[in-house]
Write an enzyme that holds these catalytic residues in place. Structure first.
Site, PDB file in Angstrom:
ATOM      1  CB  SER A 181      -4.629  -0.776  -3.720  1.00  0.00           C
ATOM      2  OG  SER A 181      -4.704  -1.444  -4.961  1.00  0.00           O
ATOM      3  CE  LYS A 201      -1.325  -0.780  -7.119  1.00  0.00           C
ATOM      4  NZ  LYS A 201      -1.945  -0.832  -5.782  1.00  0.00           N
TER       5      LYS A 201
END
Length: 347
Positions: A242, A287
């Site tokens: 990611s 996140k």
């Protein structure tokens, strides 16, 4: 004490004990929480996250932060019910079934190994995407990612072998290798021309029939690259794919004159393909929280995550929608100059 009072007291004690034992029992859930962030144009433990040799680089400033998710739980290390309950009550934490992170057929060690391999692959793809964005030419090669034990390739191929030809015919991608193997019947020999540690050699292996009858030799392939200069990425124990887009942005920043961020703190996430397509990721809520806690004001958000992200964006963090590396570069330029950016649509 009356018999009724004694009975109620004993029942209460037993209920309390059962509650305590139940709360301490391991449960098949995983707690996801905001993880650390790293500045891709900065250092980790005194070493640059991105090092480039053999090509001119330029000074950078500000931050292009990759973001991570920390987890607790998993096979062999399950959390207790109390930890799960605390997670359910915390809006910055997600509690998910164990199988969503650890497939039933995989061990924790296998998942960690897969994350490490995905991180390595994403770094190569990030470099390819950055060079594609900058129109710097490079070549692609087919390499051996892994060998299946017990199949003919086992003991013949090594991880990292570069397959350049099959039966004397040059191959340039995984599909052409697979097609050449499928021309053989099970049991027939296939001759592979392999570049191993700079030396060309021939590796011969017979085919066997897969469950669907397709002839195979037991090699898992991936696309590798030959870049015109050396790019090294150092992120310690971070795994998974990611961070690809943020690696690409860091490489672009280092390879181009001027300071891309203008000193601003920008975070983001997203997978990256070699041609620069940005893909969605998991754990977007955690996140975003980690990015804001570490000072980011802008968050580059994959288009595929926008619907989820707008429902949980922390105060003070502005979501900027991106779907390609090129759009991410443009977004960072706009942030630096105070120009307009494309926001994630609400609702």
């Amino acid at each position: 004490m009356s018999r009724r009072a004694l009975t109620l007291t004993v029942a209460g004690i037993l209920t309390l004990l059962l509650g305590i034992v139940g709360a301490l029992l391991p449960v098949p859930y995983v707690v996801l929480s905001p993880g650390p962030t790293e500045n891709t144009i900065g250092d980790v433990k005194g070493k640059p996250v991105i090092s480039i040799e053999g090509r001119q680089t330029y000074p950078t400033s500000g931050a292009l932060r990759l973001v991570t998710v920390a987890y607790q739980g998993g096979p062999g290390n399950r959390i207790d019910l109390l930890s799960a309950l605390r997670g359910w009550l915390d809006p910055t934490i997600a509690v998910v079934p164990e199988e969503t992170i650890f497939p039933p057929t995989s061990t924790a060690e296998q998942v960690d190994q897969q994350n490490t391999e995905e991180m390595t692959s994403s770094q190569d793809d990030a470099t390819a995407a950055a060079l594609t964005e900058l129109k710097i030419p490079f070549t692609s090669v087919v390499t051996v990612a892994s060998v299946q034990k017990g199949l003919p390739a086992d003991g013949r191929f090594k991880r990292g072998d570069e397959i350049t030809a099959v039966d004397g015919v040059t191959v340039t991608d995984r599909e052409s290798v697979a097609a050449a193997v499928r021309k053989h019947k099970p049991g027939q020999r296939v001759d592979f021309t392999v570049n191993r540690a700079g030396q060309s050699t021939t590796v011969a292996a017979p085919t066997v029939a897969a469950q669907d009858g397709t002839p195979v030799v037991g090699v898992t392939m991936q696309i590798g690259y030959k870049f015109p200069f050396k790019v090294e990425i150092n992120v310690g124990d971070v795994g998974g794919p990611s961070a690809g887009m943020m690696f690409s942005l860091g490489i672009v920043d280092k390879l181009t004159p001027g300071e891309m961020t203008g000193g601003k703190a920008i975070a983001g996430t997203g997978t990256i393909t070699p041609d620069g397509q940005v893909g969605p990721i998991g754990g977007i809520q955690q996140k975003m929280v980690g990015a804001r806690e570490d000072g980011a004001v802008f968050f580059l958000t994959p288009a595929g995550n926008c619907a989820e992200a707008v429902k949980a964006v922390p105060d003070g963090l502005k979501l900027v929608k991106v779907d390609t590396l090129h759009s991410a570069v443009q977004a960072v330029d706009a942030i630096r100059t105070g120009g307009p950016t494309e926001s994630c649509p609400a609702g």
